[in-house]
Design a protein around this motif. Sequence first.
Motif, PDB file in Angstrom:
ATOM      1  N   VAL A 115       7.246   1.171 -10.396  1.00 30.19           N
ATOM      2  CA  VAL A 115       5.988   0.564 -10.833  1.00 30.19           C
ATOM      3  C   VAL A 115       6.253  -0.716 -11.629  1.00 30.19           C
ATOM      4  O   VAL A 115       5.521  -1.705 -11.488  1.00 30.19           O
ATOM      5  CB  VAL A 115       5.174   1.578 -11.671  1.00 30.19           C
ATOM      6  N   SER A 116       7.301  -0.721 -12.457  1.00 24.33           N
ATOM      7  CA  SER A 116       7.635  -1.912 -13.246  1.00 24.33           C
ATOM      8  C   SER A 116       7.892  -3.112 -12.346  1.00 24.33           C
ATOM      9  O   SER A 116       7.371  -4.215 -12.573  1.00 24.33           O
ATOM     10  CB  SER A 116       8.873  -1.647 -14.112  1.00 24.33           C
ATOM     11  N   ILE A 117       8.713  -2.914 -11.322  1.00 22.54           N
ATOM     12  CA  ILE A 117       9.048  -4.013 -10.416  1.00 22.54           C
ATOM     13  C   ILE A 117       7.809  -4.480  -9.666  1.00 22.54           C
ATOM     14  O   ILE A 117       7.552  -5.689  -9.559  1.00 22.54           O
ATOM     15  CB  ILE A 117      10.155  -3.578  -9.443  1.00 22.54           C
ATOM     16  N   GLY A 118       7.032  -3.544  -9.137  1.00 27.67           N
ATOM     17  CA  GLY A 118       5.815  -3.915  -8.426  1.00 27.67           C
ATOM     18  C   GLY A 118       4.854  -4.699  -9.299  1.00 27.67           C
ATOM     19  O   GLY A 118       4.162  -5.609  -8.824  1.00 27.67           O
ATOM     20  N   SER A 119       4.816  -4.365 -10.592  1.00 28.33           N
ATOM     21  CA  SER A 119       3.884  -5.021 -11.516  1.00 28.33           C
ATOM     22  C   SER A 119       4.285  -6.458 -11.831  1.00 28.33           C
ATOM     23  O   SER A 119       3.440  -7.280 -12.188  1.00 28.33           O
ATOM     24  CB  SER A 119       3.802  -4.227 -12.823  1.00 28.33           C
ATOM     25  N   ILE A 120       5.571  -6.775 -11.717  1.00 24.65           N
ATOM     26  CA  ILE A 120       6.084  -8.083 -12.118  1.00 24.65           C
ATOM     27  C   ILE A 120       6.283  -9.017 -10.931  1.00 24.65           C
ATOM     28  O   ILE A 120       6.439 -10.223 -11.091  1.00 24.65           O
ATOM     29  CB  ILE A 120       7.417  -7.891 -12.899  1.00 24.65           C
ATOM     30  N   ILE A 121       6.262  -8.479  -9.726  1.00 25.78           N
ATOM     31  CA  ILE A 121       6.596  -9.264  -8.535  1.00 25.78           C
ATOM     32  C   ILE A 121       5.824 -10.576  -8.465  1.00 25.78           C
ATOM     33  O   ILE A 121       6.407 -11.650  -8.221  1.00 25.78           O
ATOM     34  CB  ILE A 121       6.359  -8.437  -7.251  1.00 25.78           C
ATOM     35  N   VAL A 122       4.510 -10.528  -8.643  1.00 24.51           N
ATOM     36  CA  VAL A 122       3.695 -11.737  -8.496  1.00 24.51           C
ATOM     37  C   VAL A 122       4.153 -12.820  -9.467  1.00 24.51           C
ATOM     38  O   VAL A 122       4.392 -13.975  -9.073  1.00 24.51           O
ATOM     39  CB  VAL A 122       2.198 -11.422  -8.696  1.00 24.51           C
ATOM     40  N   ASN A 123       4.265 -12.475 -10.739  1.00 23.16           N
ATOM     41  CA  ASN A 123       4.688 -13.462 -11.735  1.00 23.16           C
ATOM     42  C   ASN A 123       6.115 -13.944 -11.494  1.00 23.16           C
ATOM     43  O   ASN A 123       6.434 -15.121 -11.696  1.00 23.16           O
ATOM     44  CB  ASN A 123       4.565 -12.879 -13.145  1.00 23.16           C
ATOM     45  N   MET A 155      10.770 -18.603  -6.264  1.00 18.64           N
ATOM     46  CA  MET A 155      10.183 -19.094  -5.012  1.00 18.64           C
ATOM     47  C   MET A 155       9.051 -20.093  -5.242  1.00 18.64           C
ATOM     48  O   MET A 155       8.610 -20.752  -4.314  1.00 18.64           O
ATOM     49  CB  MET A 155       9.686 -17.908  -4.168  1.00 18.64           C
ATOM     50  N   GLY A 156       8.564 -20.185  -6.481  1.00 13.27           N
ATOM     51  CA  GLY A 156       7.551 -21.178  -6.816  1.00 13.27           C
ATOM     52  C   GLY A 156       6.251 -21.036  -6.048  1.00 13.27           C
ATOM     53  O   GLY A 156       5.565 -22.018  -5.773  1.00 13.27           O
ATOM     54  N   LEU A 157       5.854 -19.801  -5.724  1.00 13.58           N
ATOM     55  CA  LEU A 157       4.642 -19.568  -4.939  1.00 13.58           C
ATOM     56  C   LEU A 157       3.405 -19.631  -5.821  1.00 13.58           C
ATOM     57  O   LEU A 157       3.483 -19.431  -7.041  1.00 13.58           O
ATOM     58  CB  LEU A 157       4.716 -18.197  -4.261  1.00 13.58           C
ATOM     59  N   ASN A 158       2.251 -19.861  -5.197  1.00  9.88           N
ATOM     60  CA  ASN A 158       1.015 -19.719  -5.959  1.00  9.88           C
ATOM     61  C   ASN A 158       0.659 -18.241  -6.038  1.00  9.88           C
ATOM     62  O   ASN A 158       1.291 -17.402  -5.392  1.00  9.88           O
ATOM     63  CB  ASN A 158      -0.127 -20.540  -5.332  1.00  9.88           C
ATOM     64  N   SER A 159      -0.360 -17.904  -6.808  1.00  3.04           N
ATOM     65  CA  SER A 159      -0.648 -16.497  -7.085  1.00  3.04           C
ATOM     66  C   SER A 159      -1.035 -15.725  -5.833  1.00  3.04           C
ATOM     67  O   SER A 159      -0.615 -14.581  -5.638  1.00  3.04           O
ATOM     68  CB  SER A 159      -1.758 -16.377  -8.133  1.00  3.04           C
ATOM     69  N   GLU A 160      -1.831 -16.346  -4.947  1.00  2.00           N
ATOM     70  CA  GLU A 160      -2.253 -15.639  -3.744  1.00  2.00           C
ATOM     71  C   GLU A 160      -1.072 -15.368  -2.816  1.00  2.00           C
ATOM     72  O   GLU A 160      -0.921 -14.253  -2.297  1.00  2.00           O
ATOM     73  CB  GLU A 160      -3.321 -16.438  -2.998  1.00  2.00           C
ATOM     74  N   MET A 181       3.085 -11.082  -0.920  1.00  2.00           N
ATOM     75  CA  MET A 181       4.473 -10.622  -0.771  1.00  2.00           C
ATOM     76  C   MET A 181       4.659  -9.184  -1.265  1.00  2.00           C
ATOM     77  O   MET A 181       5.659  -8.537  -0.934  1.00  2.00           O
ATOM     78  CB  MET A 181       5.415 -11.550  -1.537  1.00  2.00           C
ATOM     79  N   ILE A 182       3.708  -8.686  -2.066  1.00  2.00           N
ATOM     80  CA  ILE A 182       3.811  -7.300  -2.538  1.00  2.00           C
ATOM     81  C   ILE A 182       3.863  -6.344  -1.352  1.00  2.00           C
ATOM     82  O   ILE A 182       4.510  -5.295  -1.399  1.00  2.00           O
ATOM     83  CB  ILE A 182       2.620  -6.955  -3.464  1.00  2.00           C
ATOM     84  N   GLY A 183       3.183  -6.718  -0.265  1.00  2.00           N
ATOM     85  CA  GLY A 183       3.202  -5.881   0.927  1.00  2.00           C
ATOM     86  C   GLY A 183       4.600  -5.673   1.477  1.00  2.00           C
ATOM     87  O   GLY A 183       4.894  -4.630   2.067  1.00  2.00           O
ATOM     88  N   GLY A 229      15.898 -19.132  -5.997  1.00  2.00           N
ATOM     89  CA  GLY A 229      15.265 -19.402  -4.706  1.00  2.00           C
ATOM     90  C   GLY A 229      14.920 -18.155  -3.926  1.00  2.00           C
ATOM     91  O   GLY A 229      14.627 -17.095  -4.490  1.00  2.00           O
ATOM     92  N   HIS A 230      14.965 -18.283  -2.608  1.00  2.00           N
ATOM     93  CA  HIS A 230      14.560 -17.189  -1.730  1.00  2.00           C
ATOM     94  C   HIS A 230      15.490 -15.987  -1.842  1.00  2.00           C
ATOM     95  O   HIS A 230      15.047 -14.850  -1.658  1.00  2.00           O
ATOM     96  CB  HIS A 230      14.519 -17.674  -0.274  1.00  2.00           C
ATOM     97  N   VAL A 231      16.753 -16.221  -2.153  1.00  2.00           N
ATOM     98  CA  VAL A 231      17.683 -15.089  -2.323  1.00  2.00           C
ATOM     99  C   VAL A 231      17.228 -14.216  -3.482  1.00  2.00           C
ATOM    100  O   VAL A 231      17.189 -12.985  -3.380  1.00  2.00           O
ATOM    101  CB  VAL A 231      19.117 -15.592  -2.559  1.00  2.00           C
ATOM    102  N   ALA A 232      16.859 -14.842  -4.589  1.00  2.00           N
ATOM    103  CA  ALA A 232      16.383 -14.095  -5.753  1.00  2.00           C
ATOM    104  C   ALA A 232      15.104 -13.341  -5.428  1.00  2.00           C
ATOM    105  O   ALA A 232      14.939 -12.174  -5.811  1.00  2.00           O
ATOM    106  CB  ALA A 232      16.166 -15.040  -6.930  1.00  2.00           C
ATOM    107  N   GLY A 233      14.183 -14.000  -4.712  1.00  2.00           N
ATOM    108  CA  GLY A 233      12.904 -13.373  -4.405  1.00  2.00           C
ATOM    109  C   GLY A 233      13.023 -12.220  -3.435  1.00  2.00           C
ATOM    110  O   GLY A 233      12.528 -11.112  -3.693  1.00  2.00           O
TER     111      GLY A 233
END
Length: 428
Positions: free
Chosen positions: A261-269, A277-282, A287-289, A334-338
């Motif tokens: 749950v911790s990881i899922g909760s932080i993924i967006v931020n 990855m510098g993504l916007n919020s949407e 990506m949570i999917g 970057g993408h490796v981290a994400g």
Amino acid sequence: MAIITEGSAPAQGENIDAPQLRLFVMGLFFIFGGITSLNDVIIPKLKELFTLNYTQAMLVQFCFFTAYAVIGIPGARLVKRIGYMRGAVAGLLIMMTGCLLFIPASQTATYGVFLLALFVLASGVVIVQVVANPLISMLGKPATAHSRLTFAQAFNSLGTTIFPIFGAILILGSLASVSVGQLQGAELDAYRTAESQAIVQGYLGLAFALALVAGAVWYFRDALKDERHEESQGLAGLDLLKRPRFGLGALSIFLYVGAEVSIGSIIVNYLQLHDVMGLNSEAAGKMIGIYWGGAMVGRFIGSVLLRFLSPGKVLAGAAFGAVTLLAISTQTTGHVAGYSLLAVGLANSIMFPTIFSLACEKLGSRAADGSGIINVAIFGGAVIPLITGMIADLTGSLGMSFILPAICYAVIAGFGWYARRPAVGEQG
């Protein structure tokens, strides 16, 4: 998240001939799985609207998963008193009430009311889960009960994969470019009310769907004419915690749910960070999917591996893999981290059911008591994320906050190795 809750399990060899109910039960798995994963979308939304730090934002998960500790056992007693079908209706109506509470939460622009709504919603989820797990085991031949439960949990994973994608579009997609820090007073309240309407609309849609499902279940309320329930054991299973195998297993459930749950909760931020990855919020929300979808795919892979390999060793390997992926994510950019963080979902896939089966192995007549304690251990989903948020606030780094989930997975790996050999005889 595959969750097994204490319910009114049928006696050995008992089954109920009501095949028309299977689709409804599968639907319940899909709904409560999806609603649980929607928290990962709501957290960044409320964090932005109410200018929360990570500790305050994680109160979303704290209030949601506290319901498992508070409602789990009373919910099981309610189901035993009124029956499975009426119990399911009660749970669905409580979930609907929780969804409707988002209306006053938005109108008052009060974070505490949002938290109350989430607790009420989760209370209904717990009751529905108390019904769903034993009921799907009863609706068919006892010999195929395990396969039905696994298939039903696939619907749970499907919900956790799909709901965040649509939630990101509806809820996170409406985040305005206005900086909340520039607003105050009535202007700030008006902004919060307007922006939270996206949450309200989403949960009003869920409330309508839940009402329809509750009506359908009520129509079949007398379908289980032969159901029987044993007298509740209350907290009689607490003494099982003295047994090393079960005690370590319950601790591992606590840590696993908390880490997941911790990881899922932080993924967006985390995915929004410029050095990740510098993504916007949407886009980050969608990506949570991948995270939850990895758990769904991994469940099918794991079901094959567990036929040939020691469950304890598979669990230890998956947990060690999760630690490795977290290390890669925090030490790269970057993408490796994400994507290495998202891949932790694949490692999560077999953990809950494997920990559960290893902890409860050879409990014999105490199996129901063990299931009840495991249910309470899901409270880890409230505690670990809150502490993870505190670490993020104290260190100023989301990467540093992953130290706690990594420690959780390390302990789980140790339990897997400890339980790699089959239990001998009935424990105790």
